[in-house]
Write a protein that holds these residues in place. Structure first.
Motif, mmCIF file in Angstrom:
data_model
loop_
_atom_site.group_PDB
_atom_site.id
_atom_site.type_symbol
_atom_site.label_atom_id
_atom_site.label_comp_id
_atom_site.label_asym_id
_atom_site.label_seq_id
_atom_site.Cartn_x
_atom_site.Cartn_y
_atom_site.Cartn_z
ATOM 1 N N LEU A 20 -15.166 3.900 -11.172
ATOM 2 C CA LEU A 20 -15.007 3.295 -9.846
ATOM 3 C C LEU A 20 -13.773 2.399 -9.822
ATOM 4 O O LEU A 20 -13.020 2.385 -8.838
ATOM 5 N N GLY A 21 -13.555 1.658 -10.950
ATOM 6 C CA GLY A 21 -12.371 0.797 -11.021
ATOM 7 C C GLY A 21 -11.101 1.612 -10.893
ATOM 8 O O GLY A 21 -10.184 1.258 -10.139
ATOM 9 N N ILE A 22 -11.046 2.749 -11.590
ATOM 10 C CA ILE A 22 -9.842 3.593 -11.525
ATOM 11 C C ILE A 22 -9.649 4.109 -10.104
ATOM 12 O O ILE A 22 -8.552 4.068 -9.541
ATOM 13 N N ILE A 23 -10.765 4.579 -9.486
ATOM 14 C CA ILE A 23 -10.666 5.076 -8.112
ATOM 15 C C ILE A 23 -10.155 3.969 -7.192
ATOM 16 O O ILE A 23 -9.326 4.191 -6.313
ATOM 17 N N TRP A 24 -10.661 2.749 -7.420
ATOM 18 C CA TRP A 24 -10.253 1.605 -6.595
ATOM 19 C C TRP A 24 -8.737 1.394 -6.685
ATOM 20 O O TRP A 24 -8.041 1.261 -5.677
ATOM 21 N N TYR A 25 -8.222 1.381 -7.943
ATOM 22 C CA TYR A 25 -6.781 1.155 -8.106
ATOM 23 C C TYR A 25 -5.973 2.258 -7.432
ATOM 24 O O TYR A 25 -4.966 1.991 -6.773
ATOM 25 N N LEU A 26 -6.436 3.513 -7.571
ATOM 26 C CA LEU A 26 -5.720 4.623 -6.949
ATOM 27 C C LEU A 26 -5.765 4.499 -5.424
ATOM 28 O O LEU A 26 -4.761 4.687 -4.736
ATOM 29 N N ALA A 27 -6.961 4.136 -4.905
ATOM 30 C CA ALA A 27 -7.098 3.998 -3.456
ATOM 31 C C ALA A 27 -6.198 2.878 -2.954
ATOM 32 O O ALA A 27 -5.599 2.980 -1.872
ATOM 33 N N ALA A 28 -6.063 1.806 -3.763
ATOM 34 C CA ALA A 28 -5.196 0.704 -3.355
ATOM 35 C C ALA A 28 -3.760 1.191 -3.250
ATOM 36 O O ALA A 28 -3.037 0.828 -2.312
ATOM 37 N N LEU A 29 -3.354 2.049 -4.189
ATOM 38 C CA LEU A 29 -2.003 2.617 -4.101
ATOM 39 C C LEU A 29 -1.849 3.413 -2.821
ATOM 40 O O LEU A 29 -0.907 3.236 -2.052
ATOM 41 N N TRP A 30 -2.795 4.305 -2.605
ATOM 42 C CA TRP A 30 -2.737 5.229 -1.470
ATOM 43 C C TRP A 30 -2.663 4.460 -0.150
ATOM 44 O O TRP A 30 -1.923 4.815 0.761
ATOM 45 N N LEU A 31 -3.440 3.362 -0.052
ATOM 46 C CA LEU A 31 -3.489 2.615 1.205
ATOM 47 C C LEU A 31 -2.313 1.649 1.351
ATOM 48 O O LEU A 31 -1.885 1.354 2.465
ATOM 49 N N ASN A 32 -1.786 1.152 0.228
ATOM 50 C CA ASN A 32 -0.793 0.082 0.328
ATOM 51 C C ASN A 32 0.646 0.572 0.277
ATOM 52 O O ASN A 32 1.544 -0.122 0.749
ATOM 53 N N ILE A 33 0.885 1.756 -0.314
ATOM 54 C CA ILE A 33 2.273 2.191 -0.486
ATOM 55 C C ILE A 33 2.998 2.387 0.844
ATOM 56 O O ILE A 33 4.141 1.951 0.987
ATOM 57 N N PRO A 34 2.339 2.980 1.874
ATOM 58 C CA PRO A 34 3.058 3.092 3.153
ATOM 59 C C PRO A 34 3.566 1.746 3.649
ATOM 60 O O PRO A 34 4.712 1.643 4.107
ATOM 61 N N ALA A 35 2.734 0.716 3.527
ATOM 62 C CA ALA A 35 3.167 -0.601 3.989
ATOM 63 C C ALA A 35 4.277 -1.143 3.095
ATOM 64 O O ALA A 35 5.160 -1.868 3.552
ATOM 65 N N LYS A 62 -0.679 -9.350 1.975
ATOM 66 C CA LYS A 62 -1.792 -8.966 2.844
ATOM 67 C C LYS A 62 -2.044 -7.477 2.689
ATOM 68 O O LYS A 62 -1.741 -6.690 3.590
ATOM 69 N N PRO A 63 -2.578 -7.057 1.538
ATOM 70 C CA PRO A 63 -2.755 -5.619 1.306
ATOM 71 C C PRO A 63 -3.882 -5.069 2.174
ATOM 72 O O PRO A 63 -4.791 -5.803 2.574
ATOM 73 N N LYS A 64 -3.773 -3.754 2.454
ATOM 74 C CA LYS A 64 -4.885 -3.120 3.182
ATOM 75 C C LYS A 64 -6.118 -3.105 2.295
ATOM 76 O O LYS A 64 -7.216 -3.380 2.734
ATOM 77 N N LEU A 65 -5.906 -2.746 1.028
ATOM 78 C CA LEU A 65 -6.998 -2.818 0.047
ATOM 79 C C LEU A 65 -6.452 -3.525 -1.178
ATOM 80 O O LEU A 65 -5.639 -2.966 -1.905
ATOM 81 N N PRO A 66 -6.854 -4.759 -1.422
ATOM 82 C CA PRO A 66 -6.341 -5.452 -2.596
ATOM 83 C C PRO A 66 -6.889 -4.837 -3.876
ATOM 84 O O PRO A 66 -8.012 -4.330 -3.887
#
Lengths: 303, 367
Positions: A20-35, A62-66
């Motif tokens: 879950l931690g790995i998924i979280w970090y990947l999701a944070a990338l996916w959500l934050n990189i556009p910004a 102010k990340p979308k997903l920290p």
């Protein structure tokens, strides 16, 4: 080692948490990189390497997903970085929430036990109250939380001349008690009725009075039910308090942190508040669990 | 002390009759301000004290209570403060109602009256609460801001059905129903997947149990930031809220079929899917319906609370928080009434489906 990781009690949990931690970090990338591209554009950065991009996406303001480490850092900062009575200290807000939760939990539990006793001992109360108690659960109680808080606060601070802090505390505790009483009532009704007919008959052969039957048979046999429902109740009490802190006017408490975070788009603050509420809830459930074990040991229950 | 009455009932009877007598006496002293029918009922109430000598039928108590309630409501409103006899009459009506309920419950237990009368007790309790609420708020001149009378809330319901219906559609039909179906469906599907692997069962279940105890509702502001202000974000909150109870309960339910029954399926050489559909899912149905019922209330709460974090200008949570600010408390209560009816109906519907599907379960057969 392999056997421990896949078969034991904690191994699979650990692996799932890691996953879950790995998924979280990947999701944070996916959500934050556009910004992050936008941030680079505004800062006139034209060249960046991939590791730099990833690092920056995991440390936005102010990340979308920290990322989890950001939340932990923010919690650390909010708990240790300020004086205990500072409006920015998470401990200050956590204490406000905790005190209202405890008041609500204790009064809700007492109310729940009282109702359960009335229901078990009297047939008319059982018939008249039980359907309504069940129905009360189908009503979204939390929806009226802001009203209870605003009106309760105005009545108590205005008409009754209570100090404002006490008025706020009481109105939040009312909501948390309302949520906490239900599981206790239902659990205790079940628990107080759990002695079997043969045991009740035995008490009759002893010529035990109603009070004796209650204290020596019904009450002890209801204990496991009481603690199970108290665990549910205290988690519900936290939710009630946090929601009670949402209406504007409440300046302190974890709920107020959630609201102000959402109004100013401070995602880190929201996540830190959410984690703090979860930690508080988990801690309280654990405390009830410890109390349960102590009481059972005192009652002579063999583990 | 009195024939055929328990100690509690004797006490109630004495109190009810005594207070009626007291009300009549205060009326005599203050000069007969109460209307004649109410006075007459109070006199009859006082006469019931003859119970000490000869037993009375408990239906008389019920009749007195109902008559009293109707008359109490009919003399409203008062210009100034309500007279003492009014409050005494209210207490007496409540006590007579309680006495009636207690005796009826006893008669039901002894099978002296038909079981269908059992419905009367909770109905009377609900009605008594409403009457008490109405009479206390109007006779006591409670400010409308603190607690409006039920009649006022009803009037508001009839006055603005358009707004209420729009809020209902926005919150319930769009956010709650879509989120509920999606969240429960997801929880169910993940549970079936998890169930195939003992590893995931061990890893995910403690986590699911743990997360169920957390204040997940706090995720609402985050989801509102992600999915925007409209109903989609509320549906997302509902999905997250209902997912874990569904997951945990379904997995627990799938383990409900005993080893013996599973072995029987094996001797029939049935495949995994046959065992699942013909044995394990039916055995899991009580657990699944339990989750569905818990979730029906969670979903409504989640959607309404999520609206406190930002909405378009429609929705039940939005209406509640703005009308509280404008002190239009009757509108807030009307909204709550709609939510209560919707929530109960939703719950009731699922309970009905449960009865139809798990008709074999002991709790429904009444065994």
């Amino acid at each position: 080692m392999r056997g421990w990781l896949t078969v034991s009690r904690f191994g699979p949990l650990l692996i799932v948490l890691l996953g879950l931690g790995i998924i979280w970090y990947l999701a944070a990338l996916w959500l934050n990189i556009p910004a992050q591209y936008g941030i680079y554009q505004r800062a006139d950065v034209t060249e960046w390497s991939t590791p730099q991009l990833i690092g920056d996406a995991w440390s936005q303001q102010k990340p979308k997903l920290p990322a989890p480490h950001q939340i932990i850092a923010e919690m650390w900062q909010e708990t240790t970085g300020y004086a205990l009575n500072d409006k920015k200290s998470l401990i200050f807000h956590g204490w406000i929430t905790l005190s209202a939760t405890l008041y609500g939990f204790v009064s809700g539990t007492l109310l729940g036990i009282g109702l359960a006793i009335a229901i078990v001992l009297n047939r008319a109360t059982n018939r008249s109250l039980m359907p309504w108690i069940i129905a009360s659960q189908a009503v979204p109680i939390l929806a009226i939380a802001p009203m209870i808080v605003v009106i309760g606060y105005n009545v108590m601070a205005g008409a009754l001349d209570l100090p404002t802090d006490a008025a706020r505390l009481v109105s939040k505790a009312v909501i948390s008690a309302y949520l906490a009483f239900f599981p206790v009532t239902v659990g205790m009704v079940k628990g107080l009725r759990s002695p079997e007919i043969i045991q009740l008959d035995l008490m009759r052969t002893y010529n035990a009075s109603a009070a004796q039957t209650f204290w020596k048979l019904r009450w002890p046999s209801a204990m496991p039910f009481l603690f199970t429902s108290m665990k549910v109740a205290i988690a519900a009490a936290v939710i009630g308090t946090v929601v009670g802190e949402l209406p504007t006017g409440a300046t302190g408490g974890i709920g107020a942190r959630l609201l102000s975070g959402s109004q100013f788009g401070q995602t880190l603050q929201i996540w830190a508040a959410l984690f703090a509420a979860s930690a508080l809830s988990a801690l309280l459930v654990i405390i009830v669990g410890v109390a349960e074990r102590l009481v059972f040991a005192r009652m002579g229950v063999k583990p | 002390m009195m024939p055929e009455l328990t100690r509690l009932q004797s006490l109630l009877a004495l109190l009810a009759g005594g207070i009626s007598l007291l009300a009549v006496l205060t009326e005599l002293v203050t000069g007969m301000t109460a209307p004649l029918p109410l006075l007459a009922v109070l006199v009859i109430g006082a006469v019931t004290l003859i119970r000490v000598r000869s037993s009375l039928n408990f239906w008389l108590d019920g009749l007195l209570s109902v008559l009293g309630a109707v008359l109490l409501l009919s003399v409203l409103p008062f210009d100034g403060a309500a007279p003492l006899s009014y409050w005494l009459a209210m207490a007496a009506a409540w006590l007579f109602g309680w006495l009636f309920a207690d005796q009826l419950a006893m008669a039901l237990h002894r099978r002296e009256v038909h079981g269908a009368f059992g419905v009367l007790i909770p109905l009377m309790f609900g009605a008594a609460l409403l009457v008490l609420w109405e009479a206390c708020t109007r006779a006591g001149h409670v400010p409308q801001v603190i607690l409006p009378a039920p009649s006022m809330i009803w009037a508001r319901l009839l006055q603005s059905p358009g707004t209420l219906f729009a809020d209902f559609v926005q919150t319930f039909v769009k956010a709650v129903l879509s989120g509920y179906v999606l969240g429960c469906g997801l929880g169910f599907a993940v549970a079936i997947l998890v169930d195939r692997s003992p590893f995931f069962k061990k890893g995910l279940l403690p986590l699911g149990n743990f997360i169920s105890a957390l204040p997940i509702i706090g995720i609402a502001p985050i989801l509102v930031l992600w999915f925007g202000y409209d109903w989609q974000s509320k549906a997302a909150v509902v999905v997250v809220l209902v997912f874990f109870p569904m997951l945990v309960n379904t997995v627990a339910g799938l383990n409900a079929a005993s080893a013996m029954e599973r072995d029987l399926m094996r001797t029939y050489a049935s495949s995994y899917w046959q065992t699942l559909f013909k044995l394990r899912l039916p055995a899991a149905a009580p657990f699944i319906f339990n989750a569905l019922k818990i979730n029906s209330t969670l979903a409504l709460i989640g959607a309404i609370v999520a609206e406190f974090f930002g909405t378009p200008i429609v929705g039940m949570g939005f209406r509640i928080s703005t009308e509280v600010g404008r002190l239009n408390v009757d509108m807030v209560w009307a909204e709550i009434a709609v939510a209560a009816v919707a929530g109960s109906a939703f719950y009731g519907l699922i309970a009905l489906i449960e009865r139809a599907i798990t008709f074999w379960h002991p709790s429904i057969r009444g065994g």
